[in-house]
Design a protein around this motif. Structure first.
Motif, PDB file in Angstrom:
ATOM      1  N   PHE A   1     -23.949  -1.038 -22.017  1.00 46.91           N
ATOM      2  CA  PHE A   1     -25.260  -1.420 -22.555  1.00 46.91           C
ATOM      3  C   PHE A   1     -25.721  -0.430 -23.622  1.00 46.91           C
ATOM      4  N   ARG A   2     -25.546   0.863 -23.355  1.00 51.81           N
ATOM      5  CA  ARG A   2     -25.990   1.881 -24.318  1.00 51.81           C
ATOM      6  C   ARG A   2     -25.148   1.853 -25.588  1.00 51.81           C
ATOM      7  N   LEU A   3     -23.843   1.620 -25.454  1.00 55.81           N
ATOM      8  CA  LEU A   3     -22.996   1.513 -26.648  1.00 55.81           C
ATOM      9  C   LEU A   3     -23.421   0.322 -27.490  1.00 55.81           C
ATOM     10  N   LEU A   4     -23.686  -0.791 -26.821  1.00 63.30           N
ATOM     11  CA  LEU A   4     -24.136  -1.986 -27.536  1.00 63.30           C
ATOM     12  C   LEU A   4     -25.497  -1.750 -28.181  1.00 63.30           C
ATOM     13  N   SER A   5     -26.389  -1.079 -27.465  1.00 65.98           N
ATOM     14  CA  SER A   5     -27.710  -0.781 -28.004  1.00 65.98           C
ATOM     15  C   SER A   5     -27.619   0.135 -29.219  1.00 65.98           C
ATOM     16  N   ALA A   6     -26.735   1.156 -29.121  1.00 69.93           N
ATOM     17  CA  ALA A   6     -26.564   2.076 -30.256  1.00 69.93           C
ATOM     18  C   ALA A   6     -26.004   1.347 -31.464  1.00 69.93           C
ATOM     19  N   LYS A   7     -25.061   0.437 -31.216  1.00 70.40           N
ATOM     20  CA  LYS A   7     -24.475  -0.343 -32.303  1.00 70.40           C
ATOM     21  C   LYS A   7     -25.536  -1.230 -32.946  1.00 70.40           C
ATOM     22  N   THR A   8     -26.362  -1.854 -32.109  1.00 73.51           N
ATOM     23  CA  THR A   8     -27.420  -2.729 -32.625  1.00 73.51           C
ATOM     24  C   THR A   8     -28.423  -1.936 -33.457  1.00 73.51           C
ATOM     25  N   GLN A   9     -28.808  -0.758 -32.967  1.00 74.26           N
ATOM     26  CA  GLN A   9     -29.750   0.076 -33.712  1.00 74.26           C
ATOM     27  C   GLN A   9     -29.167   0.516 -35.048  1.00 74.26           C
ATOM     28  N   MET A  10     -27.877   0.843 -35.041  1.00 76.37           N
ATOM     29  CA  MET A  10     -27.220   1.242 -36.282  1.00 76.37           C
ATOM     30  C   MET A  10     -27.213   0.090 -37.281  1.00 76.37           C
ATOM     31  N   GLU A  11     -26.907  -1.120 -36.790  1.00 72.88           N
ATOM     32  CA  GLU A  11     -26.897  -2.286 -37.670  1.00 72.88           C
ATOM     33  C   GLU A  11     -28.288  -2.583 -38.204  1.00 72.88           C
ATOM     34  N   GLU A  12     -29.310  -2.409 -37.359  1.00 66.50           N
ATOM     35  CA  GLU A  12     -30.688  -2.647 -37.805  1.00 66.50           C
ATOM     36  C   GLU A  12     -31.091  -1.651 -38.884  1.00 66.50           C
ATOM     37  N   LYS A  13     -30.691  -0.383 -38.718  1.00 67.09           N
ATOM     38  CA  LYS A  13     -31.000   0.627 -39.727  1.00 67.09           C
ATOM     39  C   LYS A  13     -30.301   0.314 -41.041  1.00 67.09           C
ATOM     40  N   GLN A  14     -29.021  -0.092 -40.935  1.00 67.91           N
ATOM     41  CA  GLN A  14     -28.280  -0.445 -42.144  1.00 67.91           C
ATOM     42  C   GLN A  14     -28.911  -1.639 -42.838  1.00 67.91           C
ATOM     43  N   GLN A  15     -29.358  -2.613 -42.031  1.00 66.10           N
ATOM     44  CA  GLN A  15     -29.993  -3.793 -42.612  1.00 66.10           C
ATOM     45  C   GLN A  15     -31.306  -3.425 -43.300  1.00 66.10           C
ATOM     46  N   LYS A  16     -32.083  -2.519 -42.675  1.00 69.90           N
ATOM     47  CA  LYS A  16     -33.342  -2.084 -43.288  1.00 69.90           C
ATOM     48  C   LYS A  16     -33.084  -1.358 -44.597  1.00 69.90           C
ATOM     49  N   ARG A  17     -32.050  -0.496 -44.601  1.00 70.21           N
ATOM     50  CA  ARG A  17     -31.711   0.214 -45.838  1.00 70.21           C
ATOM     51  C   ARG A  17     -31.274  -0.762 -46.921  1.00 70.21           C
ATOM     52  N   MET A  18     -30.509  -1.783 -46.511  1.00 68.67           N
ATOM     53  CA  MET A  18     -30.039  -2.773 -47.471  1.00 68.67           C
ATOM     54  C   MET A  18     -31.203  -3.580 -48.039  1.00 68.67           C
ATOM     55  N   LEU A  19     -32.133  -3.977 -47.154  1.00 69.19           N
ATOM     56  CA  LEU A  19     -33.292  -4.745 -47.611  1.00 69.19           C
ATOM     57  C   LEU A  19     -34.161  -3.920 -48.551  1.00 69.19           C
ATOM     58  N   THR A  20     -34.321  -2.632 -48.219  1.00 73.39           N
ATOM     59  CA  THR A  20     -35.102  -1.746 -49.092  1.00 73.39           C
ATOM     60  C   THR A  20     -34.444  -1.623 -50.455  1.00 73.39           C
ATOM     61  N   LYS A  21     -33.115  -1.453 -50.455  1.00 71.07           N
ATOM     62  CA  LYS A  21     -32.372  -1.351 -51.711  1.00 71.07           C
ATOM     63  C   LYS A  21     -32.499  -2.638 -52.522  1.00 71.07           C
ATOM     64  N   GLN A  22     -32.404  -3.789 -51.828  1.00 71.26           N
ATOM     65  CA  GLN A  22     -32.518  -5.067 -52.517  1.00 71.26           C
ATOM     66  C   GLN A  22     -33.904  -5.232 -53.141  1.00 71.26           C
ATOM     67  N   LYS A  23     -34.941  -4.802 -52.424  1.00 72.95           N
ATOM     68  CA  LYS A  23     -36.300  -4.900 -52.963  1.00 72.95           C
ATOM     69  C   LYS A  23     -36.470  -4.022 -54.200  1.00 72.95           C
ATOM     70  N   VAL A  24     -35.953  -2.799 -54.110  1.00 71.28           N
ATOM     71  CA  VAL A  24     -36.037  -1.884 -55.252  1.00 71.28           C
ATOM     72  C   VAL A  24     -35.270  -2.451 -56.438  1.00 71.28           C
ATOM     73  N   ASP A  25     -34.051  -2.955 -56.170  1.00 70.97           N
ATOM     74  CA  ASP A  25     -33.239  -3.542 -57.242  1.00 70.97           C
ATOM     75  C   ASP A  25     -33.948  -4.728 -57.885  1.00 70.97           C
ATOM     76  N   TYR A  26     -34.590  -5.564 -57.041  1.00 64.98           N
ATOM     77  CA  TYR A  26     -35.280  -6.742 -57.571  1.00 64.98           C
ATOM     78  C   TYR A  26     -36.438  -6.332 -58.481  1.00 64.98           C
ATOM     79  N   VAL A  27     -37.231  -5.350 -58.026  1.00 66.76           N
ATOM     80  CA  VAL A  27     -38.376  -4.900 -58.828  1.00 66.76           C
ATOM     81  C   VAL A  27     -37.902  -4.330 -60.163  1.00 66.76           C
ATOM     82  N   LEU A  28     -36.855  -3.492 -60.118  1.00 66.57           N
ATOM     83  CA  LEU A  28     -36.326  -2.906 -61.348  1.00 66.57           C
ATOM     84  C   LEU A  28     -35.735  -3.980 -62.261  1.00 66.57           C
ATOM     85  N   LYS A  29     -34.981  -4.895 -61.655  1.00 68.05           N
ATOM     86  CA  LYS A  29     -34.321  -5.946 -62.436  1.00 68.05           C
ATOM     87  C   LYS A  29     -35.341  -6.867 -63.085  1.00 68.05           C
ATOM     88  N   ARG A  30     -36.318  -7.315 -62.288  1.00 71.11           N
ATOM     89  CA  ARG A  30     -37.318  -8.252 -62.822  1.00 71.11           C
ATOM     90  C   ARG A  30     -38.190  -7.572 -63.880  1.00 71.11           C
TER      91      ARG A  30
END
Length: 381
Positions: free
Chosen positions: A151-180
């Protein structure tokens, strides 16, 4: 050996001092940690390669954990006796949850009995995998331990994926603002600066051949969004009606018998007017697309928006990825393959998909800097 006062609550009788059993700080032996005093059958919970470390108080447990972490060693599991010390437990759990090296450690509470209030309190704390009692057999504990680890390994993996997704979404937002922001600024300034040139080109088109100044067609762009696409007219007025008659000259090697993707490009297209050939080879015909950029239908950099009949043939999973990128005036295909006669459909689509996967503001700037040398074509396509 370290000595410490036992855990107790106000009003409870103090128990005799208990020894804190601890391995040397430089040892790399696997160990399990027991916090408190009474742990029936605790030695049966250990494997052959595990040592038992017992701390009589939570502050001592924290100290041992930090000392062992300096040697990159963490306990295989922790059992904390709830007889006294409840007020200190949240601090220990907070330490375990906040540190990446401790989050994967299964944590159990030992209690001979718990009332309803205590159970509710523990459930609200979080970070506790299960409750151990004097009746818990080694076999039962082994099952609980295996489940807690998974359970803890799965939870750690899920948290890592959520952090990566948040970083990706933040990067996408920044890229969109700069691009537009860059698209609006650049397209607006260029349109304003070239407005006199537009008037000259418009007059030349009207003199060269009969028909409208602009060629307006429906195109599919980002996520198949359909919009009006603007270009200076470079062909005869009835060019679209002659597509079927010229399909045998298509430069793409396409066999559409199985309903595959369709692209249509002609080398030295006979429908192109004399002035149109110049406008195409110099890419001047693309300038009205700056209006599409200003309106938000397109970007300066992206995948070319496609005629609807072409887009309709690219709706499978293998091809749809190219529509995840914005539609653009220039792009990866333009700087790598534009003007080349030999090019397969898959090669074209793979370039589009490659851009869609790597798209970013910095990548756009790289493509823009490499666009000028691709503006002058070697062939009338």
């Amino acid at each position: 050996m370290i000595f410490d006062k036992p855990l107790h609550l106000p009003g409870q009788k103090r128990k005799p001092l208990t020894t804190v059993i601890s391995l040397p700080s430089d040892s790399l032996m696997r160990f399990a940690m027991f916090i408190g005093h009474s742990f029936p059958q605790s030695h049966l919970y250990l494997t052959q390669d595990e040592e038992m470390v017992t701390a009589t108080a939570i502050p001592v447990a924290k100290k041992i954990l930090k000392e062992r972490l300096n040697n990159n060693v963490t306990p295989t599991f922790i059992i904390c006796n709830m007889e006294g010390g409840e007020s200190l437990l949240p601090g220990l759990l907070e330490l375990l949850q906040d540190h990446k090296h401790y989050r994967k450690i299964p944590f159990f509470v030992y209690a001979e009995s718990l009332d309803t209030v205590q159970k509710e309190t523990l459930s609200k704390l979080g970070g506790i995998d299960d409750i151990i009692t004097a009746k818990t057999t080694p076999e039962e504990f082994s099952t609980k331990l295996q489940f807690a680890r998974k359970f803890r390994l799965l939870s750690a993996k899920t948290q890592m994926e959520e952090k990566q997704q948040k970083r990706m979404l933040t990067k996408q937002k920044v890229d969109y603002v700069l691009k537009r922001g860059f698209d609006i600024t650049a397209s607006g300034l260029i349109l304003l600066a070239l407005s006199p040139v537009f008037l000259v080109i418009a007059a030349a088109i009207k003199i060269d051949s009969r028909g409208p100044i602009f060629y307006i067609s429906k195109r599919a762009g980002n996520r198949y969004k359909v919009f009006n696409f603007y270009k200076f007219r470079t062909m005869v007025a009835d060019a679209d009606k002659r597509v079927k008659d010229l399909s045998h000259l298509n430069q793409y090697d396409v066999n559409n018998a199985n309903g595959g993707p369709v692209f249509f490009k002609l080398s030295n297209d006979p429908r192109v007017t004399k002035l149109g050939a110049f406008l195409r080879n110099s890419s001047i015909d693309e300038l009205p697309q700056l209006l599409n950029v200003l309106l938000g239908d397109m970007s300066l950099v992206g995948n070319r928006p496609l005629p609807l009949y072409e887009a309709a043939s690219l709706t499978t999973d293998n091809y749809a990825g190219r529509f995840l990128a914005p539609a653009g005036i220039t792009g990866l295909w333009q700087i790598k393959k534009r003007g080349q006669k030999e090019m397969s459909v898959d090669e074209r689509i793979n370039l589009d998909k490659d851009y869609a996967e790597k798209t970013s503001f910095l990548y756009d700037m790289w493509i823009l800097t490499n666009t000028p040398k691709a503006l002058i074509q070697k062939d009338n396509v």
